[in-house]
Design a protein around this motif. Sequence first.
Motif, PDB file in Angstrom:
ATOM      1  N   GLU A   1      -1.620   8.442   6.611  1.00 58.43           N
ATOM      2  CA  GLU A   1      -2.414   9.669   6.715  1.00 58.43           C
ATOM      3  C   GLU A   1      -3.903   9.352   6.717  1.00 58.43           C
ATOM      4  OE1 GLU A   1      -1.163  12.337   3.659  1.00 58.43           O
ATOM      5  OE2 GLU A   1       0.927  12.130   4.215  1.00 58.43           O
ATOM      6  N   THR A   2      -4.276   8.372   5.932  1.00 59.40           N
ATOM      7  CA  THR A   2      -5.673   7.944   5.893  1.00 59.40           C
ATOM      8  C   THR A   2      -5.708   6.436   5.757  1.00 59.40           C
ATOM      9  OG1 THR A   2      -5.769   8.134   3.497  1.00 59.40           O
ATOM     10  CG2 THR A   2      -6.487  10.055   4.772  1.00 59.40           C
ATOM     11  N   ALA A   3      -6.855   5.874   6.041  1.00 56.30           N
ATOM     12  CA  ALA A   3      -7.024   4.429   5.893  1.00 56.30           C
ATOM     13  C   ALA A   3      -7.988   4.189   4.742  1.00 56.30           C
ATOM     14  CB  ALA A   3      -7.573   3.830   7.180  1.00 56.30           C
ATOM     15  N   SER A   4      -7.502   3.618   3.682  1.00 51.83           N
ATOM     16  CA  SER A   4      -8.398   3.279   2.581  1.00 51.83           C
ATOM     17  C   SER A   4      -7.974   1.963   1.945  1.00 51.83           C
ATOM     18  CB  SER A   4      -8.469   4.400   1.539  1.00 51.83           C
ATOM     19  OG  SER A   4      -7.200   4.637   0.983  1.00 51.83           O
ATOM     20  N   ILE A   5      -6.880   1.999   1.185  1.00 55.47           N
ATOM     21  CA  ILE A   5      -6.511   0.798   0.444  1.00 55.47           C
ATOM     22  C   ILE A   5      -5.916  -0.254   1.372  1.00 55.47           C
ATOM     23  CG2 ILE A   5      -5.072  -0.108  -1.420  1.00 55.47           C
ATOM     24  CD1 ILE A   5      -5.499   2.610  -2.821  1.00 55.47           C
ATOM     25  N   VAL A   6      -4.852   0.095   2.112  1.00 54.94           N
ATOM     26  CA  VAL A   6      -4.258  -0.831   3.065  1.00 54.94           C
ATOM     27  C   VAL A   6      -4.480  -0.242   4.448  1.00 54.94           C
ATOM     28  CG1 VAL A   6      -2.099  -1.875   3.857  1.00 54.94           C
ATOM     29  CG2 VAL A   6      -2.493  -1.552   1.408  1.00 54.94           C
ATOM     30  N   PRO A   7      -5.005  -0.946   5.395  1.00 50.72           N
ATOM     31  CA  PRO A   7      -5.410  -2.340   5.373  1.00 50.72           C
ATOM     32  C   PRO A   7      -6.906  -2.556   5.145  1.00 50.72           C
ATOM     33  CG  PRO A   7      -5.315  -1.607   7.629  1.00 50.72           C
ATOM     34  CD  PRO A   7      -4.988  -0.416   6.764  1.00 50.72           C
ATOM     35  N   LEU A   8      -7.665  -1.488   4.805  1.00 51.95           N
ATOM     36  CA  LEU A   8      -9.116  -1.656   4.668  1.00 51.95           C
ATOM     37  C   LEU A   8      -9.512  -2.444   3.423  1.00 51.95           C
ATOM     38  CD1 LEU A   8     -10.831   1.632   5.876  1.00 51.95           C
ATOM     39  CD2 LEU A   8     -10.914  -0.618   6.890  1.00 51.95           C
ATOM     40  N   ALA A   9      -9.263  -1.863   2.237  1.00 49.65           N
ATOM     41  CA  ALA A   9      -9.685  -2.536   1.005  1.00 49.65           C
ATOM     42  C   ALA A   9      -9.008  -3.894   0.890  1.00 49.65           C
ATOM     43  CB  ALA A   9      -9.375  -1.667  -0.213  1.00 49.65           C
ATOM     44  N   PHE A  10      -7.712  -3.911   1.186  1.00 51.64           N
ATOM     45  CA  PHE A  10      -6.959  -5.161   1.208  1.00 51.64           C
ATOM     46  C   PHE A  10      -6.043  -5.128   2.405  1.00 51.64           C
ATOM     47  CE2 PHE A  10      -3.423  -7.949   0.291  1.00 51.64           C
ATOM     48  CZ  PHE A  10      -4.071  -9.080  -0.165  1.00 51.64           C
TER      49      PHE A  10
END
Length: 191
Positions: free
Chosen positions: A100-109
């Motif tokens: 739904e959104t991109a935050s923790i996976v795969p951005l932060a890690f």
Amino acid sequence: MNFDFKQIITASLILFAVIDIIGSIPIIVDLRKKVGHIQSEKASIVAAILMILFLFVGEEILGLIGIDVNSFAVAGAFILFFLALEMILGIQLYKDDAPETASIVPLAFPLIAGAGTMTTLLSLRSEYETINIICAIGINMIFVYLVLKSSAKIEKVLGSQGINVVRKIFGVILLAIAVKLFATNIQNLFS
């Protein structure tokens, strides 16, 4: 506490090169197209927390599960390698079940606080004061946040052709970083 401006700047530049948020712009733009929204604040904060935690307990955690730093770096090289292949060949290897959104996976890690970044943090810890490394992490996370927040504007400036060119160029650079990370650490594994 031993603040050293030179250490902060040097550590910041090293982390900046490893995190390579500028090179990740094509990936960020692709993610934004897939999910519609990037949680810049959440991604930046989670990445900073992961990096600071790993700075303090990274070697112990790896040792506890029987993984040495070189093995961790080789695994990180594989992740970078596959991300680079996605960028260069225009294929999708990483699949998330309807994010739904991109935050923790795969951005932060693993994009921001990946194996290369974690390995670098362990290396920096042997040369620099911890407080200076934490300051360097903070500086980089501010820059990461700004890039994530303005990814739509960056895309408009570069255009779709510009994004494709940047994607290919940084894909090759990321591939070279992956090969170097692999080669350096595979030698240390067998020596």
